[in-house]
Design a protein around this motif. Structure first.
Motif, PDB file in Angstrom:
ATOM      1  N   VAL A  10      51.824  37.909  36.200  1.00 12.95           N
ATOM      2  CA  VAL A  10      50.792  38.298  36.452  1.00 12.95           C
ATOM      3  C   VAL A  10      49.785  37.144  35.797  1.00 12.95           C
ATOM      4  O   VAL A  10      48.956  37.588  36.159  1.00 12.95           O
ATOM      5  N   GLU A  11      50.460  36.975  34.864  1.00 15.56           N
ATOM      6  CA  GLU A  11      49.617  35.227  34.299  1.00 15.56           C
ATOM      7  C   GLU A  11      48.618  34.577  35.130  1.00 15.56           C
ATOM      8  O   GLU A  11      47.892  34.483  35.639  1.00 15.56           O
ATOM      9  N   ASN A  12      49.853  34.088  35.995  1.00 13.95           N
ATOM     10  CA  ASN A  12      49.141  33.272  37.248  1.00 13.95           C
ATOM     11  C   ASN A  12      48.264  34.299  37.880  1.00 13.95           C
ATOM     12  O   ASN A  12      47.367  34.038  38.626  1.00 13.95           O
ATOM     13  N   ILE A  13      48.310  35.833  38.501  1.00 13.52           N
ATOM     14  CA  ILE A  13      47.471  35.983  39.129  1.00 13.52           C
ATOM     15  C   ILE A  13      45.942  36.765  37.890  1.00 13.52           C
ATOM     16  O   ILE A  13      44.944  35.979  39.503  1.00 13.52           O
ATOM     17  N   PHE A  14      46.283  36.603  37.203  1.00 16.01           N
ATOM     18  CA  PHE A  14      44.793  36.475  35.891  1.00 16.01           C
ATOM     19  C   PHE A  14      43.798  35.724  36.003  1.00 16.01           C
ATOM     20  O   PHE A  14      43.021  34.529  36.618  1.00 16.01           O
ATOM     21  N   ASP A  15      44.593  33.939  36.278  1.00 11.98           N
ATOM     22  CA  ASP A  15      44.632  32.743  35.949  1.00 11.98           C
ATOM     23  C   ASP A  15      43.564  32.264  37.755  1.00 11.98           C
ATOM     24  O   ASP A  15      42.720  32.292  37.581  1.00 11.98           O
ATOM     25  N   GLU A  43      49.551  43.579  49.593  1.00 10.07           N
ATOM     26  CA  GLU A  43      50.497  44.477  49.446  1.00 10.07           C
ATOM     27  C   GLU A  43      51.414  44.495  48.116  1.00 10.07           C
ATOM     28  O   GLU A  43      51.526  45.132  47.051  1.00 10.07           O
ATOM     29  N   ALA A  44      51.705  42.634  48.027  1.00  9.29           N
ATOM     30  CA  ALA A  44      51.898  43.009  47.244  1.00  9.29           C
ATOM     31  C   ALA A  44      51.010  42.306  45.452  1.00  9.29           C
ATOM     32  O   ALA A  44      51.197  43.206  44.888  1.00  9.29           O
ATOM     33  N   LEU A  45      50.157  42.494  45.484  1.00 10.35           N
ATOM     34  CA  LEU A  45      49.349  41.904  44.840  1.00 10.35           C
ATOM     35  C   LEU A  45      48.232  43.473  44.385  1.00 10.35           C
ATOM     36  O   LEU A  45      48.745  43.564  43.184  1.00 10.35           O
ATOM     37  N   LYS A  46      48.658  44.544  45.488  1.00  3.53           N
ATOM     38  CA  LYS A  46      48.339  45.951  45.160  1.00  3.53           C
ATOM     39  C   LYS A  46      49.219  46.419  43.985  1.00  3.53           C
ATOM     40  O   LYS A  46      49.502  46.912  43.663  1.00  3.53           O
ATOM     41  N   GLY A  47      50.708  45.830  44.478  1.00  6.94           N
ATOM     42  CA  GLY A  47      51.818  46.278  44.292  1.00  6.94           C
ATOM     43  C   GLY A  47      52.030  46.443  42.226  1.00  6.94           C
ATOM     44  O   GLY A  47      51.939  47.195  41.437  1.00  6.94           O
ATOM     45  N   TYR A  48      50.788  44.736  41.642  1.00  2.00           N
ATOM     46  CA  TYR A  48      50.806  45.220  40.532  1.00  2.00           C
ATOM     47  C   TYR A  48      49.461  45.828  39.903  1.00  2.00           C
ATOM     48  O   TYR A  48      49.548  46.147  38.795  1.00  2.00           O
ATOM     49  N   TYR A  49      48.029  45.502  40.849  1.00  2.00           N
ATOM     50  CA  TYR A  49      46.790  46.348  40.600  1.00  2.00           C
ATOM     51  C   TYR A  49      46.178  46.771  42.378  1.00  2.00           C
ATOM     52  O   TYR A  49      45.944  46.283  42.504  1.00  2.00           O
ATOM     53  N   ALA A  58      42.536  44.609  33.557  1.00  2.00           N
ATOM     54  CA  ALA A  58      43.350  43.921  32.904  1.00  2.00           C
ATOM     55  C   ALA A  58      43.513  42.740  32.388  1.00  2.00           C
ATOM     56  O   ALA A  58      43.203  42.203  31.341  1.00  2.00           O
ATOM     57  N   ALA A  59      42.851  41.866  33.475  1.00  2.00           N
ATOM     58  CA  ALA A  59      42.312  40.303  32.942  1.00  2.00           C
ATOM     59  C   ALA A  59      42.038  39.841  32.073  1.00  2.00           C
ATOM     60  O   ALA A  59      41.825  39.668  31.024  1.00  2.00           O
ATOM     61  N   LEU A  60      40.374  41.167  31.853  1.00  2.00           N
ATOM     62  CA  LEU A  60      39.464  40.751  31.089  1.00  2.00           C
ATOM     63  C   LEU A  60      40.190  41.285  29.159  1.00  2.00           C
ATOM     64  O   LEU A  60      40.712  40.115  27.813  1.00  2.00           O
ATOM     65  N   ARG A  61      40.800  42.315  29.369  1.00  2.00           N
ATOM     66  CA  ARG A  61      41.512  42.413  27.803  1.00  2.00           C
ATOM     67  C   ARG A  61      42.744  41.796  27.175  1.00  2.00           C
ATOM     68  O   ARG A  61      42.819  41.822  26.271  1.00  2.00           O
ATOM     69  N   TRP A  62      44.000  41.030  28.101  1.00  2.00           N
ATOM     70  CA  TRP A  62      44.947  40.453  27.976  1.00  2.00           C
ATOM     71  C   TRP A  62      44.135  38.975  27.267  1.00  2.00           C
ATOM     72  O   TRP A  62      44.503  38.703  26.606  1.00  2.00           O
ATOM     73  N   TYR A  63      42.762  38.700  28.114  1.00  2.00           N
ATOM     74  CA  TYR A  63      42.363  37.192  27.762  1.00  2.00           C
ATOM     75  C   TYR A  63      41.186  37.280  26.636  1.00  2.00           C
ATOM     76  O   TYR A  63      41.722  36.622  25.114  1.00  2.00           O
ATOM     77  N   TYR A  64      41.261  38.496  26.178  1.00  2.00           N
ATOM     78  CA  TYR A  64      40.251  38.663  25.160  1.00  2.00           C
ATOM     79  C   TYR A  64      41.500  38.427  23.941  1.00  2.00           C
ATOM     80  O   TYR A  64      41.142  38.432  22.834  1.00  2.00           O
TER      81      TYR A  64
END
Length: 210
Positions: A10-15, A43-49, A58-64
């Protein structure tokens, strides 16, 4: 979301999503673009978000939360105001430096920019900012007896936030660490001028990086 328990996937997806936003622009980027950059299927990506908005939120909240937690922890380690604000500024510079060296220097700044074109992301960002500013203000209130004028607590809390916002912008221009540390020291002189007693020289941290 607990930043410390985020999976590497998930961190890699955010990056990766931030890199895609930087290259293609937030509004024109698609989930397919992000999936391709992640080397996974849409499809795999949409399995996360399910949507780009969900991913961005989600990425904004995590980084912040990840970065602000580190700065807050540094602030909480000091009971006196000067040391606490010194720790805040130096910790933020260290975070910026680490992000630049990891080729992520503009990541958090990118989410700030996105907040101007996505109303829901903007609301979340403003809520996170308000929480951080509230914690900063609380620290000043706890230490207001150290100030010549206790009524300065609010304006000084905003002053420190303004300095940090300036560091955000300096990251864009690859400002050397040593320049940012010098500016932090100059900024701390403003705080010191408002205090009843100046901190002893041995209490101050001095950084000179090559």
């Amino acid at each position: 979301m607990d930043a410390e328990k985020l999976s590497p996937e998930v961190e890699n997806i955010f990056d990766t999503c931030v890199r895609v936003f930087l290259l293609k622009g937030y509004e024109t980027s698609t989930m397919e673009d992000i999936a391709e950059a992640c080397s996974i299927s849409p499809e795999a990506l949409k399995g996360y978000y399910a949507t780009k908005h969900d991913l961005t939120f989600a990425a904004l909240r995590w980084y912040y939360l990840k970065f602000s937690r580190h700065v807050r922890d540094e602030m909480a380690m000091h009971s006196d105001l000067y040391a606490a604000m010194e720790a805040v500024l130096f910790a933020f510079i260290e975070i910026c430096s680490d992000q630049i060296h990891a080729n992520k220097g503009l990541f958090l700044r990118t989410f700030v920019d996105i907040s101007y074109v996505d109303d829901e992301v903007k609301k979340e960002f403003e809520a996170l900012e308000a929480d951080w500013q509230g914690q900063m203000l609380n620290k000043f209130r706890q230490c207001q007896s150290e100030l010549k004028n206790p009524e300065d607590v609010e304006i000084l809390a905003y002053y420190v936030r303004t300095v940090i916002e300036g560091f955000y912008e300096m990251v864009k221009f690859n400002t050397p660490d040593e320049v940012m540390y010098k500016l932090a020291r100059v900024s701390l002189e403003v705080l010191e001028s408002r205090m009843k007693t100046a901190p002893p020289p041995e209490q101050k941290r001095f950084f000179d990086r090559p």
